[in-house]
Design an enzyme around this catalytic site. Structure first.
Site, short mmCIF file in Angstrom:
data_model
loop_
_atom_site.label_atom_id
_atom_site.label_comp_id
_atom_site.label_asym_id
_atom_site.label_seq_id
_atom_site.Cartn_x
_atom_site.Cartn_y
_atom_site.Cartn_z
N HIS A 121 0.87 -1.18 0.00
CA HIS A 121 0.00 0.00 0.00
C HIS A 121 0.91 1.24 0.00
O HIS A 121 2.02 1.19 0.53
CB HIS A 121 -0.83 -0.06 1.30
CG HIS A 121 -1.91 0.97 1.41
ND1 HIS A 121 -1.66 2.28 1.76
CD2 HIS A 121 -3.26 0.88 1.28
CE1 HIS A 121 -2.80 2.94 1.82
NE2 HIS A 121 -3.79 2.12 1.52
N ASP A 198 3.04 -4.30 8.10
CA ASP A 198 1.84 -3.48 7.92
C ASP A 198 0.64 -4.38 8.20
O ASP A 198 0.30 -5.25 7.39
CB ASP A 198 1.82 -2.94 6.48
CG ASP A 198 0.51 -2.23 6.14
OD1 ASP A 198 -0.43 -2.24 6.97
OD2 ASP A 198 0.42 -1.67 5.02
N GLN A 201 -4.63 -4.82 7.29
CA GLN A 201 -5.65 -5.77 6.87
C GLN A 201 -5.60 -7.09 7.65
O GLN A 201 -6.46 -7.94 7.44
CB GLN A 201 -5.51 -6.08 5.36
CG GLN A 201 -5.63 -4.88 4.45
CD GLN A 201 -7.01 -4.23 4.48
OE1 GLN A 201 -7.99 -4.82 4.93
NE2 GLN A 201 -7.08 -2.99 4.03
N LYS A 224 -10.60 -0.10 10.81
CA LYS A 224 -10.87 -1.27 9.96
C LYS A 224 -11.28 -2.47 10.81
O LYS A 224 -11.53 -3.55 10.27
CB LYS A 224 -9.62 -1.61 9.14
CG LYS A 224 -9.24 -0.54 8.11
CD LYS A 224 -8.12 -1.01 7.24
CE LYS A 224 -7.37 0.10 6.54
NZ LYS A 224 -8.09 0.72 5.43
N CYS A 362 -4.90 2.59 -3.51
CA CYS A 362 -3.63 3.08 -2.95
C CYS A 362 -2.48 2.12 -3.27
O CYS A 362 -1.57 1.95 -2.46
CB CYS A 362 -3.72 3.35 -1.46
SG CYS A 362 -4.88 4.65 -1.04
#
Lengths: 408, 142
Positions: A121, A198, A201, A224, A362
């Protein structure tokens, strides 16, 4: 877990959009919030609101307890060794920027290497580009297989003794693949590099144990995973956080100040200059309670099963191209419909009450690698069902027919 | 919200049979513009002589709305002075804000009026027109 029962706890999902019951499939962008999270934020503002760490009055104590209690809750959620390894940030982007600006710029020398994957991303790409430009370090990319997976042999071949940072997304927001970050971390450590994950998600969908992964930094966002916007987390191993300079200066983060110099608090507080996002932390704590009650393993299984169901269901529709592998995927499907731009697909779906995302997500470099300018993406969460996937499929068929006629 | 309000036949005709799609070698002003939120992109070329747009060509990638808008725009401005072309751009902005606008010179543009009811798509329709403004500005400076 029963998604239909869980759905009742999300007031926003009980509405009609364009004359149809809402099917919300843009969870990878932002999830919805259960009643308990909304109530916790309201309760905080109605009963406990004050600034933290400074006041001696009762409300200040309650606000501080709520804020620091949320930190302890996050530490437990990630199985961190201590709550002092938890920095509250505005979100994943800010968390990754802290690592790239503070740790990386101090550690990187000319010719050092930062290793990423092609599926990052922009939030896990541009901070490293800038760190490389500022220090003379270079970016290197682990090759990606055509199906969007990463092979450990390729990781091994990419890393060198000049590799100082390996930063990889745990779950791709486009391909849905789960990257083997634990194994990548082990390879990074063998080279003496730090491992940054990261988790934007992954934190919403699976049990994350930062000590088991043995990553050095892990970043995620509250919004999220049923929490409010504006709050996120940077987990960092304590010995690393303690070495790092703050990136923002001001109140809250100082120890001693005189007219010409100042010293900082210990980590994590030195990274939280200014009044922090207190209500956000309270909301995130409520979200963690909500998710923990359901069980992260249950959410993980549901996520994986639904992604596979959607992958298979959409594969049956002629003219649909899916991106990423069938196996080893969670939480989302990314696709295109032949001869119809994803924006047009998304507009038709919206008129059917089905909310999806269309665009580059993104991930502009990844889009070029996939040889598309944009894609459509449907992303799921704990309140979505196979019935929602059927609504998606039916709306897609409608889009196909509509454009088949219109441009046929 | 009705799909037919957005995707009128005229729009789909321009999408399927784009006018002025391509590039030209002659002396021209070239503008590249992206829509960073969605990845749509356009390259617009303008050949201007004595303050009049002699030819306009475009290439790019995008949805039916952005590409049909580019097709119509390049058709509509041909033969217009730069001020007249900017005037059309102004009128097109008004159309996107839901104002009743008539394009006597090029009626196809009125088919895009439905876009104003789809706020998320307005930036698709205006991409080509923003490229036009930029191109005229660049042409005047250069």
């Amino acid at each position: 877990m029963n998604p239909l029962e869980l759905r009742k706890q999300f007031p926003i999902l009980d509405q009609q959009v364009n004359g149809h019951p809402l099917v919300y499939l843009d969870n990878a962008a932002s999830s919805q919030k259960p009643r308990s999270v909304i109530d916790a934020i309201v309760r905080y503002y109605e009963h406990d609101n004050a600034n933290v760490h400074r006041g001696v009055h009762t409300l200040a104590s309650r606000a501080t307890d709520a804020y620091e209690g949320a930190r302890a809750k996050v530490a437990k959620f990630l199985n961190a060794a201590s709550e002092r390894e938890i920095v509250f940030t505005r979100g994943t982007t800010t968390a990754l920027n802290i690592v790239a600006r503070s740790w990386a710029r101090a550690a990187l020398r000319e010719g050092d290497e930062i290793v990423l994957t092609p599926m990052e991303h922009h939030a896990n790409l541009i901070p490293w580009q800038q760190a490389a430009k500022a220090t003379g370090a270079v970016l290197r990319y682990i090759p990606m297989q055509p199906d969007g997976t990463i092979r450990l042999s390729d990781v091994e071949a990419t890393l060198t003794d000049r590799t100082k940072i390996v930063s990889v997304t745990h779950v791709s927001n486009v391909l849905g693949v789960v990257n083997p970050v634990k194994e990548i971390a082990a390879l990074a450590h063998k080279r003496g590099a730090v491992m940054v994950v990261d988790g934007a998600q992954s934190a919403p969908h699976m049990k994350v144990d930062v000590r088991d992964l043995d990553c050095d930094f892990y970043a995620f966002s509250g919004h999220k995973m049923c929490g409010p916007t504006g709050i996120g987390v940077l987990y960092g191993k304590r010995e690393l956080l303690e070495q790092m300079e703050p990136v923002e200066y001001g109140g809250e983060m100082i120890e001693h100040v005189d007219y010409y110099d100042a010293t900082w608090k210990e980590a994590p507080w030195r990274f939280e200059g200014g009044t922090p996002i207190i209500a956000g932390a309270v909301g995130l704590a409520a979200a963690i309670d909500f998710l923990t009650e359901i069980g992260m393993d249950n959410i993980d299984r549901h996520s994986e099963a639904l992604a596979r169901y959607a992958y298979d269901r959409l594969s049956e529709i002629e003219g649909v191209t899916l991106y990423g592998p069938r196996e080893g995927r969670v939480c989302l499907v990314t696709f295109n419909l032949d001869d119809v731009h994803p924006h047009d697909v998304a507009t038709v779906l919206d008129t059917e009450g089905v909310a999806i995302r269309a665009g580059h997500h993104c991930c502009q470099p990844l889009m070029r690698k996939l040889e598309v300018t944009a894609t459509a993406r449907a992303s799921f969460y704990l309140y979505n069902t196979e019935e929602d996937v059927e609504r998606l499929a039916a709306a897609l068929i409608k889009a196909k027919e509509f454009f088949g006629h219109a441009i046929g | 919200m009705q799909l037919d309000e957005l995707y009128r036949r005229v729009i789909m005709d321009h999408y399927k049979n784009p006018r002025n799609r391509g590039t030209m070698d002659e002396d021209s002003v070239t503008v590249n513009l992206n829509n960073p939120t969605c990845g749509d992109r356009i390259q617009l070329q303008l050949r201007v002589e004595d303050g009049v747009v002699k030819q306009a060509k475009y290439t790019g990638e995008g949805c039916s709305i952005s590409m049909s808008s580019a097709s119509m725009m390049t058709d509509a401005i041909r033969g217009k002075t730069l001020d007249e072309a900017l005037g059309l751009a102004e009128k097109f902005s008004a159309l996107m804000q839901g104002q009743p606008v008539e394009f006597e010179e090029y009626e196809d543009l009125e088919a895009l009026s439905g876009v104003s009811k789809f706020p998320a798509r307005i930036k698709c329709a205006t991409l080509a027109w923003n490229a036009l403004r930029k191109g005229i500005e660049a042409g005047r400076q250069g």
